[in-house]
Design an enzyme around this catalytic site. Structure first.
Site, PDB file in Angstrom:
ATOM      1  N   ASP A  27      -0.869  -4.440   5.665  1.00 19.09           N
ATOM      2  CA  ASP A  27      -1.725  -5.507   5.132  1.00 19.09           C
ATOM      3  C   ASP A  27      -1.752  -5.608   3.809  1.00 19.09           C
ATOM      4  O   ASP A  27      -0.768  -4.718   2.935  1.00 19.09           O
ATOM      5  CB  ASP A  27      -3.171  -4.764   5.344  1.00 19.09           C
ATOM      6  N   GLU A  28      -2.135  -6.687   3.012  1.00 17.51           N
ATOM      7  CA  GLU A  28      -2.238  -6.807   1.927  1.00 17.51           C
ATOM      8  C   GLU A  28      -1.041  -6.589   1.147  1.00 17.51           C
ATOM      9  O   GLU A  28      -0.986  -5.864  -0.027  1.00 17.51           O
ATOM     10  CB  GLU A  28      -3.385  -6.076   1.151  1.00 17.51           C
ATOM     11  N   VAL A  29      -0.060  -7.589   1.223  1.00 16.76           N
ATOM     12  CA  VAL A  29       1.022  -7.437   0.467  1.00 16.76           C
ATOM     13  C   VAL A  29       0.955  -8.774  -0.595  1.00 16.76           C
ATOM     14  O   VAL A  29       0.977  -9.800  -0.078  1.00 16.76           O
ATOM     15  CB  VAL A  29       2.717  -7.602   0.901  1.00 16.76           C
TER      16      VAL A  29
ATOM     17  N   HIS B 183       0.806  -1.406   0.022  1.00 20.93           N
ATOM     18  CA  HIS B 183       0.094  -0.072  -0.108  1.00 20.93           C
ATOM     19  C   HIS B 183       0.891   1.084  -0.260  1.00 20.93           C
ATOM     20  O   HIS B 183       0.709   2.335   0.704  1.00 20.93           O
ATOM     21  CB  HIS B 183      -1.039  -0.100   1.363  1.00 20.93           C
TER      22      HIS B 183
ATOM     23  N   GLU C 180      -1.837  -8.760   9.659  1.00 20.03           N
ATOM     24  CA  GLU C 180      -0.496  -9.477   9.088  1.00 20.03           C
ATOM     25  C   GLU C 180       0.821  -9.493   9.653  1.00 20.03           C
ATOM     26  O   GLU C 180       1.518 -10.191   9.548  1.00 20.03           O
ATOM     27  CB  GLU C 180      -0.601  -9.044   7.607  1.00 20.03           C
TER      28      GLU C 180
END
Lengths: 695, 695
Positions: A321-323, A258, A373
């Site tokens: 988050d969200e890698v 992000h 995460e």
């Protein structure tokens, strides 16, 4: 303050004895409070609030309390239009005597004493609190209690002993995807204060923008923000503004993913080759920081150090988050590093990164908070987990010794009704089985306003009033969970929030006016009738169903951007249907109201269509309007079926339900909210629920 | 700019040839402009306004124009929600090419060239103006032309040649009786710009307050303002803000009367003994400056000198109205002075004072403007008379060689409907008979917002939208005077003004919510139904009929403070009645609408009464609500009388009209606006207008 402390010891008992009688006895008016207090004992009569109303501070004082007092008086004056002197009185005979025992921490901490006791009698009122935090909350309670009465403005006689259930009650605003100016942030912080939230989590960096000025690395904001960022002075002012309202400010700089906006000015931090541009689309993207590059940690050391000096809070949010790992997989150097360090997968690589960053954050005197995460094996126990994935991960963290807060279930952008958020409890699900010690680790929760589909214009209407229901969940006793009571008080608090300048109620009309253009009063009323009963699609379907791939430059002028995320009219219609069915379809008043509403919907489309022909933005909802008309017709046919007094034939039921199925499908990304209620009516009739003999 | 000049020479011809066809031909859409331009020739098609919209400045430029351009783009973005680049383009291919010929005066003057020509084709648009003043006006015209269309936002193809009819088009705001904060002043200046007004007349001193900081005489604002005043820096900023919008700022310091607030800190200026306190009541009061005291002139010399340096405008308003002379009569020294100077009466004494003050103003480089009363024999010809007493005094002044502006007929606080203000023309009445040269002396007019019954909360709703009708009167050709067209466009411009932050539409709901307190949706709708058709009492009756003597500390939270000064719903009902009667009561659609409206009114009171029992502020209008119910019943009986197909008996008529007479009496200082329309219906039926055979 021994007395306060003692009362708190009895908090749970007081609750059972006092609160429930007060809240459920029909003779006693329900207190219009949100969040509801831990305990309240109603008195008799009320305290008049007129132009001579005054306050006095006794006990501990500080400049912040002076400002709190003036703001309280200004707010009271605004909501009553009484011209009040804005200066505290020096007299102990002031209407409201405010007694604060001692200072709160210079830098507000998790778990400080926020309790207060508010006594209102017919003659005067007294607010006692251990610290200014309790004073701030108690004054907000007082403001909510002041109502118009037959004899003037008044606050009911009552004794309230109040304290929060959870010490961490937050609202996250993503001002990275769409930049949100400070005046909008400020009025939302005012709203947080009104509902006793105490953490503003500021999501400041994203693929789509880097919003905080860095003097050490000015390319971050200069190249990563389209010139839309907060200066350090502005940030400091905002933090002071929040502190005055008993609210901590926790900054979030999301990493290693992000983070595209960082790389526009600093491609050397990334795992890919670059060059990078500010991302304009929504979603999860490949760019990620390079965990194998020592220069990244050197940079972050300096950057976190700089930000740690600006943001005084003890916590520092590093996102996490969200890698998706694609840049890591594509980079041979990173692959070599993984092998060399025995990092089996990208999760392990991220854990390595998080561990390094966590050390930097600690070095600069802060505690890490991060999304789910960041919780991987070996992470130190002092970090705080913000669970966006679910209650299970929160409970798991608590079991492992980690503190956590819940955000899953509190995502305001998903468009859920308030009652659905309200039903989510940080202590339910897997958390219910935790030991008392483990439960202590669950600090509270945060609602999250992700900003793909909000901008400065409509953000208030996406946060409010639903956020107040979440605030109540996090403040009030677990047993406070009746959605009917919540909705009644939510309507009240929603109106009150308007006095803070929040535009959640006015913006819908403004936006509808824009998209209607020139319209007759009848046409505009027809548009409002439709707008009142449609809701944007839920969860993550908005992007998938978009007419064109949405970007940060997509104009937000459509009906789906304008209407509230929860339809009050739709909910009320549902309640009316339930009431009618519960009467075995014999309640003539309910039937008359249903008939009038259904007929109005049936006839609405004919009025609206000419406007749809003139405006492309109204035309987008022309099919929704036709659907509403059909729904009215179907509903009326159901009422006629009842009037016949015979069980409806199966063929009728099949035909009507097939129609309803069509009406339940979203169009123009909007649901027709009363459709399931009409379905219920048909099923009740076909199922014989309306065939009982009349009483 | 020769071309523009030539076009202006033909202004009148262009008007007759182009404007009227454009405005009256049914096939051609009326331009949604207010004020209407001097001339407009519609083209074919429209110019798309989308996210790629851009502007470029050519010809003369200055920093003000850069700001004008950015504001224009920001405003266009706000009203469309299109994300626009806020920087002007460098390309000549910009959507809108703006060509300004030369600078306007550094200090804006009366009668500067404000003209512009706006050409919009399907491909692009071009705005040409002699000076930035015309550019500013032309951009506002463009903003009003952009509308939602079947294919997106668009501006119609058109050629507009525009210039004002009068060079002085003002709005006076009294920020002395109630202090009006700068943010409220600013948004009203934005509103003035939108309707092309060019003078903000700032009424800064009164019996009830002295609102401008004086560094020479700080006791003026320190003791005369309750700490509610504008600092000199704030005043300078406001002047710059107004200049950016093509608006002059004329300060008014009212003297020798209306001046109690001066005397709180400076009793030595007064004719009485003092001490003086800030006046809290409304009305005309005795305190007046002492015209016989040389210290007064020395003081005023310094004071006017100080203010003259802050306010750059060439005009300086010295008030001069409503001196009752009682302090003069009671002061033997003044009586002696009058005899010694052969001043026969107080009017002569005031003329002496005005003459002295006028010399001071002239000494400081300004021209005097004052209310009617300053015009007495021997006053120099360069002063400007602001006529509040009537058109006769304005015409008389013009005949005597004085310039003047009209405010009589433009007092916004009197609560007149827009059409009544609109019908007042500075050149009608006695002015119509003036010679061409004398007419030149009538510079224009000013609407006046006196502030006994306005405060920061409701002032927008007292100024707007009616002020836009006055703005049109002062800008547009005299022949533009159709009230129906005015009302249609007023509704449009009123909606547009909301994008400037003006709260004239939202404030009514907010204030009604305050006075309703907690109410069900049905109750609140019933309150709105009532509020929609009642208007505050008119002219100067508000004080006389007040339930208690009003003061500046009287809370403004009543229904009379909340409802608009003009009822749209009442006007529309009247139009419907007229339409129905014109059809000899045969129009079934009109009849159905009348019946539905009347039935809703009849039934409204039953819903509202429970709320009236809970709120003292709603209770105040309980009788109005009963009246509305009665009016519905009476109206329905009239429709029934028609249905019978026979002439109604005289006894019925007498009875109904007697009822109506009762309903026409104000209650709680509010008129029931549809009552005369129902009366008309009854009279039409009784008079046989509905007895014609059906077609």
């Amino acid at each position: 303050m021994a007395q306060i402390a003692r009362l708190h010891c009895f908090g749970i008992i007081v609750l059972c004895v006092l609160l429930y009688p007060a809240m459920t006895t029909a003779q006693q008016p329900t207190l219009n409070l949100m969040p509801l207090p831990a305990a309240a004992q109603p008195g008799t009569g009320s305290l008049a609030v007129n132009s001579s109303f005054s306050i006095v501070f006794t006990g501990y004082t500080e400049p912040r309390l002076d400002r709190v007092g003036e703001r309280f008086l200004r707010q009271l004056s605004r909501q009553t239009a009484l011209p009040l002197s804005l200066k505290p009185s020096k007299s102990s005979k002031a209407t409201l005597v405010i007694e604060t025992d001692h200072a709160s921490k210079e830098i507000q901490e998790v778990g400080e004493d926020e309790s207060y006791i508010l006594d209102i009698s017919t003659a005067s009122a007294r607010l006692r609190a251990s610290t200014p935090l309790g004073t701030i909350h108690g004054l907000q309670t007082f403001l909510q209690l002041v109502e118009v009465s037959p004899d003037g403005f008044a606050a009911p006689a009552v004794t309230i002993q109040d304290k929060p259930r959870f010490p961490w009650r937050g609202l996250m605003i993503d001002s990275a995807r769409h930049f949100i100016p400070l005046d909008v942030i400020r009025r939302n912080i005012d709203g947080m204060e009104a509902v006793k939230m105490n953490v503003f989590h500021w999501h400041l960096s994203e693929n789509q923008g880097f919003r905080a000025e860095s003097k050490k690395f000015p390319k971050l904001h200069e190249q990563g923000s389209d010139s839309l960022y907060y200066t350090q002075d502005e940030i400091r002012e905002l933090i002071a503004y929040a502190r005055d309202r008993g609210i901590r400010v926790v900054p979030e700089f999301d990493m290693p993913g992000h983070s595209t906006a960082w790389f526009v000015g600093h491609p050397e931090l990334a795992s890919g080759k670059g060059p990078y541009e500010i991302e304009r689309r929504w979603g999860i993207f490949d760019p990620a920081m390079d965990p194998t590059n020592e220069r990244v940690y050197k940079f972050l050391d300096e950057f976190i150090g700089e930000m740690a000096r600006i943001f005084p809070d003890h916590y520092f949010h590093i996102g996490g988050d969200e890698v998706n790992g694609k840049e890591w997989d594509a980079n041979p150097k990173i692959q070599t590093f993984k092998k060399a360090h025995d990092l089996k997968n990208n999760e392990a690589l991220q854990a390595y990164f998080s561990g390094r960053v966590q050390k930097l954050v600690t070095k600069h005197g802060k505690t890490v908070i991060g999304w789910d995460e960041v919780l991987v094996e070996g992470v130190p126990k002092d970090i705080v987990i913000q669970s966006w994935r679910g209650q299970a991960s929160l409970a798991k963290a608590a079991k492992q010794g980690y503190r956590g807060i819940l955000s899953n279930g509190y995502y305001l952008d998903l468009g859920w009704p308030a009652a659905r958020h309200y039903a989510v409890d940080p202590m339910s699900g897997d958390a219910a089985d935790l030991s008392a010690e483990e439960k202590q680790r669950i600090l509270g929760g945060e609602s999250c306003m992700w900003a793909e589909y909000v901008n400065p214009e409509n953000i208030d209407s996406r946060i409010w009033p639903r956020n107040a229901a979440i605030a109540e969940r996090l403040w009030s006793p677990q047993e406070v969970r009746d959605p009917a009571s919540m909705y009644a008080r939510l309507d009240f608090v929603s109106a009150r929030l308007e006095w803070l300048g929040l535009a959640h109620r006015t913006v819908t009309r403004h936006m509808l006016q824009r998209l209607a253009g020139q319209s007759s009063p009848a046409e505009f009323a027809a548009l409002r009738t439709l707008a009142d009963v449609i809701e944007p699609v839920k969860d993550y379907t908005r992007e998938r169903t978009a007419p064109a791939p949405p970007t940060s430059a997509t104009p937000m002028n459509r009906v789906v951007d304008a209407v509230p995320l929860e339809s009050d009219a739709g909910r009320r219609f549902g309640e009316l249907v339930d009431q009618f069915i519960a009467s075995a379809c014999h309640d003539p008043a309910a039937e008359a109201r249903l008939r009038a509403q259904l007929a109005a919907w049936r006839d609405n489309d004919a009025i609206l269509q000419p406007l749809a022909q003139r405006s492309f933005l109204v035309k987008e909802v022309a099919a929704n309007s036709q659907d509403l008309s059909t729904l009215g017709t179907v509903g009326l046919s159901a009422l006629e079926a009842i009037a016949k007094g015979q069980p409806a034939p199966d063929s009728w039921k099949t035909q009507q339900l097939a129609l309803i199925e069509q009406l339940k499908k979203p169009k123009a990304q909007l649901f027709l909210i009363p459709a399931p209620s009409v379905q219920k009516l048909i099923e009740a009739i076909a199922g014989g629920a309306c065939s009982n003999p009349k009483p």
